[in-house]
Design a protein around this motif. Structure first.
Motif, PDB file in Angstrom:
ATOM      1  N   ILE A 120     124.947  31.340  48.511  1.00 50.66           N
ATOM      2  CA  ILE A 120     123.519  31.104  48.756  1.00 50.66           C
ATOM      3  C   ILE A 120     122.812  30.761  47.444  1.00 50.66           C
ATOM      4  O   ILE A 120     121.973  29.849  47.381  1.00 50.66           O
ATOM      5  N   TRP A 121     123.150  31.475  46.395  1.00 49.89           N
ATOM      6  CA  TRP A 121     122.572  31.226  45.074  1.00 49.89           C
ATOM      7  C   TRP A 121     122.890  29.797  44.614  1.00 49.89           C
ATOM      8  O   TRP A 121     122.039  29.100  44.058  1.00 49.89           O
ATOM      9  N   LEU A 122     124.137  29.350  44.846  1.00 49.17           N
ATOM     10  CA  LEU A 122     124.553  28.024  44.398  1.00 49.17           C
ATOM     11  C   LEU A 122     123.846  26.893  45.145  1.00 49.17           C
ATOM     12  O   LEU A 122     123.799  25.764  44.651  1.00 49.17           O
ATOM     13  N   THR A 123     123.301  27.164  46.320  1.00 50.08           N
ATOM     14  CA  THR A 123     122.561  26.115  47.028  1.00 50.08           C
ATOM     15  C   THR A 123     121.253  25.760  46.316  1.00 50.08           C
ATOM     16  O   THR A 123     120.598  24.779  46.688  1.00 50.08           O
ATOM     17  N   ARG A 124     120.866  26.515  45.296  1.00 48.06           N
ATOM     18  CA  ARG A 124     119.646  26.251  44.549  1.00 48.06           C
ATOM     19  C   ARG A 124     119.892  25.349  43.340  1.00 48.06           C
ATOM     20  O   ARG A 124     118.958  25.045  42.584  1.00 48.06           O
ATOM     21  N   LEU A 125     121.139  24.906  43.133  1.00 45.67           N
ATOM     22  CA  LEU A 125     121.429  24.017  42.015  1.00 45.67           C
ATOM     23  C   LEU A 125     120.712  22.683  42.185  1.00 45.67           C
ATOM     24  O   LEU A 125     120.509  22.211  43.308  1.00 45.67           O
ATOM     25  N   ASP A 126     120.357  22.069  41.059  1.00 49.61           N
ATOM     26  CA  ASP A 126     119.799  20.717  41.080  1.00 49.61           C
ATOM     27  C   ASP A 126     120.131  20.028  39.766  1.00 49.61           C
ATOM     28  O   ASP A 126     120.857  20.575  38.921  1.00 49.61           O
ATOM     29  N   GLY A 127     119.608  18.829  39.578  1.00 52.75           N
ATOM     30  CA  GLY A 127     119.935  18.043  38.398  1.00 52.75           C
ATOM     31  C   GLY A 127     119.439  18.626  37.100  1.00 52.75           C
ATOM     32  O   GLY A 127     119.891  18.206  36.022  1.00 52.75           O
ATOM     33  N   THR A 128     118.520  19.599  37.155  1.00 49.78           N
ATOM     34  CA  THR A 128     117.999  20.222  35.927  1.00 49.78           C
ATOM     35  C   THR A 128     118.631  21.572  35.641  1.00 49.78           C
ATOM     36  O   THR A 128     118.280  22.216  34.650  1.00 49.78           O
ATOM     37  N   SER A 129     119.534  22.022  36.493  1.00 48.39           N
ATOM     38  CA  SER A 129     120.160  23.339  36.286  1.00 48.39           C
ATOM     39  C   SER A 129     120.985  23.349  35.011  1.00 48.39           C
ATOM     40  O   SER A 129     121.571  22.335  34.613  1.00 48.39           O
ATOM     41  N   THR A 130     121.040  24.508  34.373  1.00 49.02           N
ATOM     42  CA  THR A 130     121.858  24.701  33.180  1.00 49.02           C
ATOM     43  C   THR A 130     123.002  25.658  33.496  1.00 49.02           C
ATOM     44  O   THR A 130     122.967  26.368  34.511  1.00 49.02           O
ATOM     45  N   TYR A 131     123.986  25.673  32.616  1.00 47.55           N
ATOM     46  CA  TYR A 131     125.106  26.587  32.836  1.00 47.55           C
ATOM     47  C   TYR A 131     124.668  28.051  32.765  1.00 47.55           C
ATOM     48  O   TYR A 131     124.951  28.825  33.684  1.00 47.55           O
ATOM     49  N   PRO A 132     123.946  28.485  31.715  1.00 48.05           N
ATOM     50  CA  PRO A 132     123.548  29.898  31.670  1.00 48.05           C
ATOM     51  C   PRO A 132     122.606  30.281  32.811  1.00 48.05           C
ATOM     52  O   PRO A 132     122.747  31.359  33.399  1.00 48.05           O
ATOM     53  N   HIS A 184     115.972   7.032  48.739  1.00 52.70           N
ATOM     54  CA  HIS A 184     114.646   7.570  48.396  1.00 52.70           C
ATOM     55  C   HIS A 184     114.613   7.952  46.912  1.00 52.70           C
ATOM     56  O   HIS A 184     114.512   9.126  46.560  1.00 52.70           O
ATOM     57  N   PRO A 185     114.728   6.974  46.011  1.00 54.47           N
ATOM     58  CA  PRO A 185     114.728   7.290  44.573  1.00 54.47           C
ATOM     59  C   PRO A 185     113.347   7.754  44.114  1.00 54.47           C
ATOM     60  O   PRO A 185     112.317   7.430  44.707  1.00 54.47           O
ATOM     61  N   ASN A 186     113.357   8.510  43.029  1.00 50.70           N
ATOM     62  CA  ASN A 186     112.115   8.991  42.414  1.00 50.70           C
ATOM     63  C   ASN A 186     111.775   8.067  41.247  1.00 50.70           C
ATOM     64  O   ASN A 186     112.501   8.054  40.241  1.00 50.70           O
ATOM     65  N   PRO A 187     110.709   7.290  41.328  1.00 52.42           N
ATOM     66  CA  PRO A 187     110.399   6.327  40.256  1.00 52.42           C
ATOM     67  C   PRO A 187     110.056   6.992  38.928  1.00 52.42           C
ATOM     68  O   PRO A 187     110.094   6.332  37.883  1.00 52.42           O
ATOM     69  N   ALA A 188     109.729   8.276  38.941  1.00 56.15           N
ATOM     70  CA  ALA A 188     109.385   8.977  37.698  1.00 56.15           C
ATOM     71  C   ALA A 188     110.615   9.335  36.876  1.00 56.15           C
ATOM     72  O   ALA A 188     110.497   9.740  35.714  1.00 56.15           O
ATOM     73  N   LEU A 189     111.806   9.194  37.463  1.00 58.08           N
ATOM     74  CA  LEU A 189     113.038   9.584  36.774  1.00 58.08           C
ATOM     75  C   LEU A 189     113.724   8.367  36.170  1.00 58.08           C
ATOM     76  O   LEU A 189     113.700   7.276  36.739  1.00 58.08           O
ATOM     77  N   SER A 190     114.343   8.577  35.009  1.00 60.39           N
ATOM     78  CA  SER A 190     115.173   7.533  34.410  1.00 60.39           C
ATOM     79  C   SER A 190     116.456   7.395  35.222  1.00 60.39           C
ATOM     80  O   SER A 190     116.801   8.288  36.018  1.00 60.39           O
ATOM     81  N   PRO A 191     117.192   6.291  35.052  1.00 66.20           N
ATOM     82  CA  PRO A 191     118.450   6.142  35.805  1.00 66.20           C
ATOM     83  C   PRO A 191     119.407   7.317  35.617  1.00 66.20           C
ATOM     84  O   PRO A 191     120.046   7.769  36.582  1.00 66.20           O
ATOM     85  N   GLN A 192     119.546   7.820  34.365  1.00 70.44           N
ATOM     86  CA  GLN A 192     120.438   8.953  34.128  1.00 70.44           C
ATOM     87  C   GLN A 192     119.924  10.212  34.807  1.00 70.44           C
ATOM     88  O   GLN A 192     120.693  10.968  35.412  1.00 70.44           O
ATOM     89  N   GLU A 193     118.609  10.440  34.730  1.00 69.60           N
ATOM     90  CA  GLU A 193     118.015  11.603  35.389  1.00 69.60           C
ATOM     91  C   GLU A 193     118.152  11.495  36.902  1.00 69.60           C
ATOM     92  O   GLU A 193     118.412  12.504  37.583  1.00 69.60           O
ATOM     93  N   GLN A 194     117.998  10.275  37.421  1.00 71.09           N
ATOM     94  CA  GLN A 194     118.147  10.076  38.866  1.00 71.09           C
ATOM     95  C   GLN A 194     119.576  10.376  39.310  1.00 71.09           C
ATOM     96  O   GLN A 194     119.803  10.996  40.364  1.00 71.09           O
ATOM     97  N   LEU A 195     120.554   9.935  38.494  1.00 65.87           N
ATOM     98  CA  LEU A 195     121.954  10.205  38.809  1.00 65.87           C
ATOM     99  C   LEU A 195     122.214  11.703  38.859  1.00 65.87           C
ATOM    100  O   LEU A 195     122.834  12.215  39.800  1.00 65.87           O
TER     101      LEU A 195
END
Length: 512
Positions: free
Chosen positions: A366-378, A448-459
């Motif tokens: 359940i905790w892992l379902t909260r991961l996203d592109g900004t998550s860090t390892y720690p 549904h891309p987010n125009p505020a994100l760079s290509p790397q951030e979008q990936l």
């Protein structure tokens, strides 16, 4: 006196007549420790090879010029051969002698590992991986059955099962860690490392392991052929679906063929006098529940390790070595949980410990379902990995114990073969189902891309969101396992039967 007891007494008398000194408790303890080491190293080698190549796949593709679709066969060739032949390997050990199957299977596995490490081409590597799977399918069921007969005393067997379960649970995690470490030198070391361990285990097997009585019988040829074909079709179908999606016609066809063959297999087993998989294995409620639980737990673990490796390398941008080391906290906690599990089982029973471990793993999912592109390892992974390690460390030992408890010697090989067959099918199912959810999420994110994100951030956003969405399936798998443990497992141990797992009158049964 039973035949097994008479045989043991004859061996002991022969040793004394030959001038061998009676075994002291210290000497006997040393022999049992070596025997346990032989068994668990074999099991560790077979399990690790299911995940050790994951981190090394990129280098293998580069060196041997694999196509993207062909690369999947480095993993699939092993899974197909291993999963498809496990039932046959388990029953063959019951009939022809488990020590013979253990040594022969491990010898083939070791030679195939050397061939994989020296493979000059993509085809040679895939053939060697298939041969590894064949060897593992005969060695692995025999290893668990040999443990049950080598450790006769109930307390000794429970401790040995605790160590075995700890190693079996750690194997998938250690495969990722070792894959990262070894592939930094060369991907070939991922396979060659098996060779010295295999030679050592083969040399020590016959002097230190106690062989089991053979049970001559008419071999269930039809059951063996149909079960092998059905399991291989099912594993292939799920593996292909994971790579090409559920719209792939061949994947769907193979899954349908596999289901039909396995239903036919059950019909065969219900009507033959000496089945390759005795249906009486499901006659006890707790054992049947433990098999179901192991299937769904394995499905959750297979998908989790596959996608966590992907997240760490693709979203966190860590190297293969760093990816392997990222799983160290989980492995450390898993080791501690597995060491504690036998004591907890002795005090609270297998049902309570299985529920506690499965619940911890589900909270982690359940905790892992909260991961996203900004998550860090720690911040995003360390906590769930620690909780997951605790859950797996606690849950696997009581499941193995419940499955083996109280079985007559003629059935231990079949029971352990079925257990590991379900694990392999579960791994394939987990990866395939999670891949479907992941691919669907990626397609939706691309629309549904987010125009505020760079290509790397979008990936990173798309990958993180897809992996997090797929982990919802983990929660569902573990919820099923938790429900089965809560509703199906019996609470109290039953009295020990006259014939337990081994011939020893000291054997105990604890299958609550």
């Amino acid at each position: 006196m039973s035949a097994q007891e008479l045989n043991a007494a004859t061996v002991e008398s022969a040793e004394q007549a030959g001038g061998a000194a009676p075994a002291t408790p210290k000497r006997r303890g040393n022999r049992l420790r070596i025997a346990l080491g032989v068994i668990v190293i074999c099991q560790l080698m077979v399990i690790i090879d299911g995940t050790v190549v994951n981190v090394a796949l990129a280098k293998i593709q580069e060196d041997l010029d694999f196509s993207a679709s062909g690369l999947a066969w480095v993993q699939s060739a092993y899974s197909l051969a291993f999963g498809g032949l496990l039932l046959l390997g388990g029953r063959a050990g019951d009939m022809f002698g488990r020590l013979r199957l253990f040594i022969g299977g491990l010898a083939l596995f070791t030679l195939a590992s050397l061939a994989a490490g020296l493979a000059p081409s993509a085809g040679a590597l895939i053939a060697a991986r298939a041969a590894q799977g064949v060897g593992g399918a005969f060695a692995a069921p025999a290893s668990l059955a040999l443990l049950a007969t080598t450790f006769k005393d109930g307390t000794e067997r429970q401790r040995a099962l605790g160590v075995f379960s700890m190693i079996a649970g750690l194997g998938l995690t250690l495969g990722l860690i070792l894959g990262g470490l070894l592939s930094t030198a060369s991907w070939r070391w991922v396979f060659v490392i098996n060779v010295p361990f295999g030679i050592g285990v083969i040399a020590l097997a016959r002097p230190f392991l106690q062989d089991t009585p053979r049970h001559p019988a008419r071999f269930d040829v039809a059951g063996a052929a149909v079960s092998t074909a059905g399991t291989a079709s099912l594993v292939y179908g799920f593996t292909r679906a994971a790579a090409d999606g559920w719209s792939d016609g061949l994947a769907v066809a193979m899954l349908a063929v596999g289901i039909v063959l396995l239903l036919g297999f059950l019909a065969i087993e219900a009507n033959v006098s000496q089945p390759i998989m005795p249906l009486r294995l499901f006659g006890e409620r707790s054992r049947a529940g433990a098999y179901i639980n192991m299937l769904f737990m394995s499905g959750a673990m297979g998908g989790l390790f596959f996608f966590l490796s992907l997240f760490i390398q693709r979203v966190l941008d860590l190297s293969p070595l760093q990816t392997g080391l990222a799983f160290v906290p989980m492995a450390a906690v898993q080791f501690g949980g597995a060491r504690t599990a036998p004591k907890l089982v002795a005090r609270f029973g297998p049902k309570a410990v299985t529920i506690a471990g499965t619940l911890a793993a589900m909270v982690s999912a359940i905790w892992l379902t909260r991961l996203d592109g900004t998550s860090t390892y720690p911040g995003g992974l360390v906590g769930p990995l620690i909780l997951l390690g605790l859950g797996v460390g606690l849950a696997f030992m009581p499941l193995n114990m419940v499955i083996l408890a109280g079985l007559p010697p003629r059935d231990t090989g079949s029971a352990s073969g079925l257990l590991q067959c379900l694990q392999q099918v579960g791994l394939a199912v987990g990866i395939a189902v999670l891949t479907t959810v992941y691919s669907t999420s990626l397609r939706d994110s691309a629309h549904h891309p987010n125009p505020a994100l760079s290509p790397q951030e979008q990936l990173h956003h798309n990958l993180g969101e897809g992996i997090a969405d797929s982990f919802v399936v983990l929660v569902a798998f573990l919820a099923v396992a938790l429900t089965v443990a809560a509703l199906v497992f019996t609470r109290r141990p039953r009295p020990a039967p006259a014939v337990a797992v081994s011939a020893s009158p000291q054997s105990t049964r604890s299958d609550s």
